[in-house]
Design a protein around this motif. Structure first.
Motif, PDB file in Angstrom:
ATOM      1  N   LYS A 156       0.828  -1.213   0.000  1.00 25.98           N
ATOM      2  CA  LYS A 156       0.000   0.000   0.000  1.00 25.98           C
ATOM      3  C   LYS A 156       0.859   1.258   0.000  1.00 25.98           C
TER       4      LYS A 156
ATOM      5  N   THR B 204      -3.834   3.331  -7.703  1.00 24.21           N
ATOM      6  CA  THR B 204      -4.962   2.677  -7.069  1.00 24.21           C
ATOM      7  C   THR B 204      -4.837   1.179  -7.330  1.00 24.21           C
ATOM      8  N   GLN B 205      -5.749   0.391  -6.760  1.00 23.20           N
ATOM      9  CA  GLN B 205      -5.739  -1.036  -7.067  1.00 23.20           C
ATOM     10  C   GLN B 205      -5.969  -1.258  -8.554  1.00 23.20           C
ATOM     11  N   SER B 206      -6.838  -0.458  -9.146  1.00 24.61           N
ATOM     12  CA  SER B 206      -7.082  -0.586 -10.595  1.00 24.61           C
ATOM     13  C   SER B 206      -5.833  -0.237 -11.391  1.00 24.61           C
TER      14      SER B 206
ATOM     15  N   ARG C 254      -8.579  -5.963 -11.496  1.00 18.93           N
ATOM     16  CA  ARG C 254      -8.599  -5.357 -10.168  1.00 18.93           C
ATOM     17  C   ARG C 254      -8.981  -6.412  -9.127  1.00 18.93           C
TER      18      ARG C 254
ATOM     19  N   VAL D 180      -5.939  -8.177  -7.975  1.00 17.65           N
ATOM     20  CA  VAL D 180      -5.194  -7.356  -7.015  1.00 17.65           C
ATOM     21  C   VAL D 180      -5.888  -7.413  -5.652  1.00 17.65           C
ATOM     22  N   SER D 181      -7.194  -7.351  -5.651  1.00 13.40           N
ATOM     23  CA  SER D 181      -7.949  -7.455  -4.403  1.00 13.40           C
ATOM     24  C   SER D 181      -7.654  -8.784  -3.706  1.00 13.40           C
TER      25      SER D 181
ATOM     26  N   PHE E 131      -4.532  -8.515  -1.805  1.00 14.69           N
ATOM     27  CA  PHE E 131      -4.710  -7.750  -0.574  1.00 14.69           C
ATOM     28  C   PHE E 131      -5.406  -8.566   0.514  1.00 14.69           C
TER      29      PHE E 131
END
Length: 72
Positions: free
Chosen positions: A11, A20-22, A32, A35-36, A39
């Protein structure tokens, strides 16, 4: 085998890169949602860690938790 990246480090690197995550997903060439998934602690491949690090322009070892660093 799962890989345990330090999410706080990812982060911080994202903030430093203004991503951003996108944006991170776009640089990694994934969704995305993928990526989530990272996380949520579901990273299972070193290749994924390398893609994250490449997108953030940092050494992949910098993204590992302290416990993982001590093993190396």
């Amino acid at each position: 085998m799962s890989i345990y990246p330090d999410i706080k480090k990812i982060k911080k690197a994202m903030i430093d890169c203004d991503l951003t995550q996108s944006g991170l997903a776009e640089k990694m060439g994934c969704t995305r949602q993928a990526v989530s998934f990272i996380f949520r602690g579901k990273m299972k491949k070193f290749d994924t860690l390398n893609k994250v690090a490449d997108a953030l322009k940092i050494d992949p070892r910098e993204l590992l938790t302290d416990d993982e660093d001590k093993k190396g």
